[in-house]
Design a protein around this motif. Structure first.
Motif, PDB file in Angstrom:
ATOM      1  N   GLY A   1      47.493  12.228  19.002  1.00 20.20           N
ATOM      2  CA  GLY A   1      48.584  12.966  18.369  1.00 20.20           C
ATOM      3  C   GLY A   1      49.612  13.453  19.375  1.00 20.20           C
ATOM      4  N   ILE A   2      49.229  13.558  20.647  1.00 15.84           N
ATOM      5  CA  ILE A   2      50.181  13.956  21.688  1.00 15.84           C
ATOM      6  C   ILE A   2      51.263  12.901  21.838  1.00 15.84           C
ATOM      7  CG2 ILE A   2      50.425  14.434  24.155  1.00 15.84           C
ATOM      8  CD1 ILE A   2      47.563  15.563  24.066  1.00 15.84           C
TER       9      ILE A   2
ATOM     10  N   ASP B   1      52.133  18.053  27.018  1.00  8.66           N
ATOM     11  CA  ASP B   1      51.143  17.033  26.672  1.00  8.66           C
ATOM     12  C   ASP B   1      49.843  17.244  27.443  1.00  8.66           C
ATOM     13  OD1 ASP B   1      53.080  15.966  25.083  1.00  8.66           O
ATOM     14  OD2 ASP B   1      53.486  14.219  26.340  1.00  8.66           O
ATOM     15  N   ARG B   2      49.950  17.462  28.751  1.00 12.16           N
ATOM     16  CA  ARG B   2      48.735  17.658  29.554  1.00 12.16           C
ATOM     17  C   ARG B   2      48.022  18.948  29.189  1.00 12.16           C
ATOM     18  NH1 ARG B   2      51.842  13.367  30.357  1.00 12.16           N
ATOM     19  NH2 ARG B   2      51.153  12.025  32.045  1.00 12.16           N
TER      20      ARG B   2
ATOM     21  N   CYS C   1      55.251  20.011  17.009  1.00 13.88           N
ATOM     22  CA  CYS C   1      54.751  18.659  16.754  1.00 13.88           C
ATOM     23  C   CYS C   1      53.412  18.422  17.451  1.00 13.88           C
ATOM     24  CB  CYS C   1      55.775  17.626  17.216  1.00 13.88           C
ATOM     25  SG  CYS C   1      57.209  17.467  16.137  1.00 13.88           S
ATOM     26  N   ASN C   2      53.276  18.915  18.680  1.00 14.56           N
ATOM     27  CA  ASN C   2      51.998  18.760  19.381  1.00 14.56           C
ATOM     28  C   ASN C   2      50.875  19.483  18.646  1.00 14.56           C
ATOM     29  OD1 ASN C   2      51.701  17.384  22.208  1.00 14.56           O
ATOM     30  ND2 ASN C   2      53.791  18.186  22.157  1.00 14.56           N
ATOM     31  N   MET C   3      51.124  20.714  18.223  1.00 14.04           N
ATOM     32  CA  MET C   3      50.099  21.471  17.508  1.00 14.04           C
ATOM     33  C   MET C   3      49.711  20.779  16.208  1.00 14.04           C
ATOM     34  SD  MET C   3      50.979  25.513  18.124  1.00 14.04           S
ATOM     35  CE  MET C   3      52.710  25.429  17.689  1.00 14.04           C
ATOM     36  N   LEU C   4      50.696  20.253  15.492  1.00 10.99           N
ATOM     37  CA  LEU C   4      50.440  19.604  14.209  1.00 10.99           C
ATOM     38  C   LEU C   4      49.660  18.305  14.384  1.00 10.99           C
ATOM     39  CD1 LEU C   4      50.860  19.214  11.158  1.00 10.99           C
ATOM     40  CD2 LEU C   4      53.073  18.166  11.692  1.00 10.99           C
ATOM     41  N   PHE C   5      50.165  17.406  15.207  1.00  7.31           N
ATOM     42  CA  PHE C   5      49.557  16.078  15.289  1.00  7.31           C
ATOM     43  C   PHE C   5      48.231  16.090  16.050  1.00  7.31           C
ATOM     44  CE2 PHE C   5      54.116  14.851  14.719  1.00  7.31           C
ATOM     45  CZ  PHE C   5      53.958  14.236  13.488  1.00  7.31           C
ATOM     46  N   VAL C   6      48.076  16.973  17.042  1.00  4.32           N
ATOM     47  CA  VAL C   6      46.793  17.076  17.741  1.00  4.32           C
ATOM     48  C   VAL C   6      45.703  17.559  16.792  1.00  4.32           C
ATOM     49  CG1 VAL C   6      45.545  18.410  19.489  1.00  4.32           C
ATOM     50  CG2 VAL C   6      47.708  17.335  20.072  1.00  4.32           C
ATOM     51  N   SER C   7      46.043  18.490  15.911  1.00  5.36           N
ATOM     52  CA  SER C   7      45.059  18.996  14.956  1.00  5.36           C
ATOM     53  C   SER C   7      44.681  17.947  13.912  1.00  5.36           C
ATOM     54  CB  SER C   7      45.606  20.240  14.248  1.00  5.36           C
ATOM     55  OG  SER C   7      46.745  19.911  13.459  1.00  5.36           O
ATOM     56  N   VAL C   8      45.553  16.969  13.689  1.00  2.00           N
ATOM     57  CA  VAL C   8      45.297  15.951  12.656  1.00  2.00           C
ATOM     58  C   VAL C   8      44.587  14.728  13.227  1.00  2.00           C
ATOM     59  CG1 VAL C   8      46.379  14.375  11.005  1.00  2.00           C
ATOM     60  CG2 VAL C   8      47.250  16.704  11.252  1.00  2.00           C
ATOM     61  N   VAL C   9      45.092  14.176  14.351  1.00  2.00           N
ATOM     62  CA  VAL C   9      44.550  12.909  14.864  1.00  2.00           C
ATOM     63  C   VAL C   9      43.990  13.012  16.278  1.00  2.00           C
ATOM     64  CG1 VAL C   9      45.965  11.446  13.387  1.00  2.00           C
ATOM     65  CG2 VAL C   9      46.888  12.205  15.576  1.00  2.00           C
TER      66      VAL C   9
ATOM     67  N   LEU D   1      41.369   3.915  22.486  1.00  2.00           N
ATOM     68  CA  LEU D   1      42.210   5.105  22.626  1.00  2.00           C
ATOM     69  C   LEU D   1      43.407   4.831  23.531  1.00  2.00           C
ATOM     70  CD1 LEU D   1      42.690   8.092  22.075  1.00  2.00           C
ATOM     71  CD2 LEU D   1      41.153   8.630  23.978  1.00  2.00           C
ATOM     72  N   LEU D   2      43.169   4.197  24.667  1.00  2.00           N
ATOM     73  CA  LEU D   2      44.254   3.897  25.593  1.00  2.00           C
ATOM     74  C   LEU D   2      45.250   2.914  24.979  1.00  2.00           C
ATOM     75  CD1 LEU D   2      45.520   4.243  28.361  1.00  2.00           C
ATOM     76  CD2 LEU D   2      44.005   2.460  29.240  1.00  2.00           C
ATOM     77  N   THR D   3      44.749   1.927  24.236  1.00  2.00           N
ATOM     78  CA  THR D   3      45.640   0.967  23.562  1.00  2.00           C
ATOM     79  C   THR D   3      46.527   1.662  22.548  1.00  2.00           C
ATOM     80  OG1 THR D   3      44.024  -0.826  23.842  1.00  2.00           O
ATOM     81  CG2 THR D   3      45.718  -1.126  22.153  1.00  2.00           C
ATOM     82  N   GLY D   4      45.949   2.552  21.754  1.00  2.00           N
ATOM     83  CA  GLY D   4      46.734   3.283  20.760  1.00  2.00           C
ATOM     84  C   GLY D   4      47.804   4.152  21.398  1.00  2.00           C
ATOM     85  N   ILE D   5      47.453   4.854  22.467  1.00  2.00           N
ATOM     86  CA  ILE D   5      48.422   5.692  23.174  1.00  2.00           C
ATOM     87  C   ILE D   5      49.567   4.845  23.715  1.00  2.00           C
ATOM     88  CG2 ILE D   5      48.755   7.137  25.221  1.00  2.00           C
ATOM     89  CD1 ILE D   5      45.892   8.183  24.797  1.00  2.00           C
TER      90      ILE D   5
END
Length: 404
Positions: free
Chosen positions: A360-361, A212-213, A348-356, A300-304
């Motif tokens: 996405g992490i 994630d980091r 999953c990290n590669m997919l969702f980070v590229s989308v949102v 952003l922090l709320t969503g995470i």
């Protein structure tokens, strides 16, 4: 006795997380999203994760009776020294910025190795509470150290963690002498194979924050710090209650006593998830007050935080099931499981980070934990547990969507 040990252990571990969260809040507010803070986040994430890995492997080897206590101790010492050697070599090649912060966290790992062997002895003897109590010491000492008016804040936190690790190892080792367990004699080859298999499965727990980091560093210092802050409540809940329930269950199983019911294993994590969600608005307000974050930081922090909250039930159940499975699983099955989950995490990290983006992490962590619950339910022939936990998570997620 099972719930008593679980509640006491959870409170101890949660107290440690409170100390750690308090330290992170002070650093986030006083230091802010700087390169120095980013180095601290990376150093603490990587090396504390490795420290947890070494301690967990050492404890599991003792629980499985994989070899003599002396040989397990030697192996744990070697595992604890490897990250230090790797850091020194890395600095020789790349000249790391803020090297002292990284080094202070790295040299605490051998003391976590000593703690792991001692805690394994305590678990075998049915004494799970003391090890969880002493595990709070590094966070406590580190939180106190940042108020000592000497040096930079992040350096104080790192020194405090090191001193706390020394005290934790010494106290746990002294107490473990009261737990009388039979010493097992097995070949070094068996010990190494089992240690490798346990390490492979344990990597699942430490790989997620490191991965994630790694992905978050591509978004800048602010996003990295926000992700670290957003994971505080999630990590606190899963590593306190999940670890406490898992250790209590393993300790009870070691002496032939019954474990948790399916209903309690589902309801308790779901209640923790609800409590987590209720705390998020206050958490975001407190964390972001006082430091210079961007306009998008609160949303952003709320969503995470909300995504990590929904991840909590399955993550807690996975902590329990993983500890129970590790005690008896074959090495080959552990290798396959670890490789599959690790690959899934990366994809999953590669997919969702590229989308949102950076959020996405958190989505990737949620997806991996859901699938891990399904797989462990199949492996342990407990589909009812996985079905109920996932259904409850989906229901809570639906409520969040409807009322947000």
């Amino acid at each position: 006795m099972l719930w008593k040990a679980s509640v006491f252990g959870a409170l101890c571990l949660l107290l440690g997380r409170v100390f750690g969260a308090g330290r992170e809040f002070v650093l986030a507010r006083e230091v802010g999203p700087t390169d120095e803070m980013a180095s601290y986040v990376l150093a603490s994430t990587i090396f504390l994760a490795l420290a947890g890995l070494v301690a967990g492997v050492a404890s599991a080897l003792v629980l499985r009776g994989a070899g003599s206590l002396r040989n397990i101790g030697y192996l744990a010492a070697v595992l604890g020294a490897l990250p230090i050697l790797g850091l020194v070599l890395c600095d020789a090649v790349y000249r790391l910025e803020h090297f002292q912060i990284f080094f202070l966290f790295a040299i605490s790992i051998p003391f976590y190795a000593v703690y792991g062997v001692a805690n394994g002895r305590l678990l075998c003897g049915g004494l799970s509470s003391f090890g969880m109590l002493t595990s709070t010491i590094p966070a406590l000492v580190s939180a106190i150290a940042i108020f000592v008016p000497m040096g930079m804040l992040v350096d104080r936190a790192a020194w405090g963690n090191l001193l706390g690790a020394v005290v934790m190892a010494a106290l746990t080792r002294h107490r473990s002498r009261l737990a009388e367990i039979p010493d097992v004699t097995k070949s070094a080859g068996v010990l190494v194979v089992q240690a490798t298999a346990i390490s492979a499965v344990s990597v699942i727990n430490i790989a997620s924050p490191i991965i994630d980091r790694f992905f978050a560093t591509g978004f800048g210092s602010q996003e990295l710090v926000l992700l670290n802050l957003g994971a505080i409540l999630y990590v606190g809940a899963t590593t306190s209650l999940g670890l406490a329930m898992g250790n209590a269950a393993v300790s009870r199983e070691s002496i032939g006593a019954p474990s948790f019911s399916v209903l309690s294993m589902v309801l308790v994590p779901l209640l923790v998830c609800v409590a987590f969600m209720l705390l998020i608005p206050v958490f975001v307000t407190v964390v972001l007050s006082g430091a210079s974050y961007g306009m998008t930081a609160p949303a952003l922090l709320t969503g995470i935080c909300f995504i990590y909250a929904l991840t909590t039930p399955c993550a807690i159940i996975n902590q329990i099931n993983m500890r129970l499975w590790n005690r008896t699983a074959e090495a080959r099955s552990m290798f396959i499981f670890a490789a599959a989950i690790l690959i899934l995490n990366l994809l999953c990290n590669m997919l969702f980070v590229s989308v949102v983006g950076v959020i996405g992490i958190a989505v990737a962590t949620f997806t991996v934990q859901i699938l891990q619950t399904v797989v462990l339910g199949i492996i342990r022939s407990d589909s009812k547990l996985s079905t109920l936990s996932i259904s409850g998570t989906v229901f809570l997620g639906g409520l969040v969507v409807v009322f947000s």
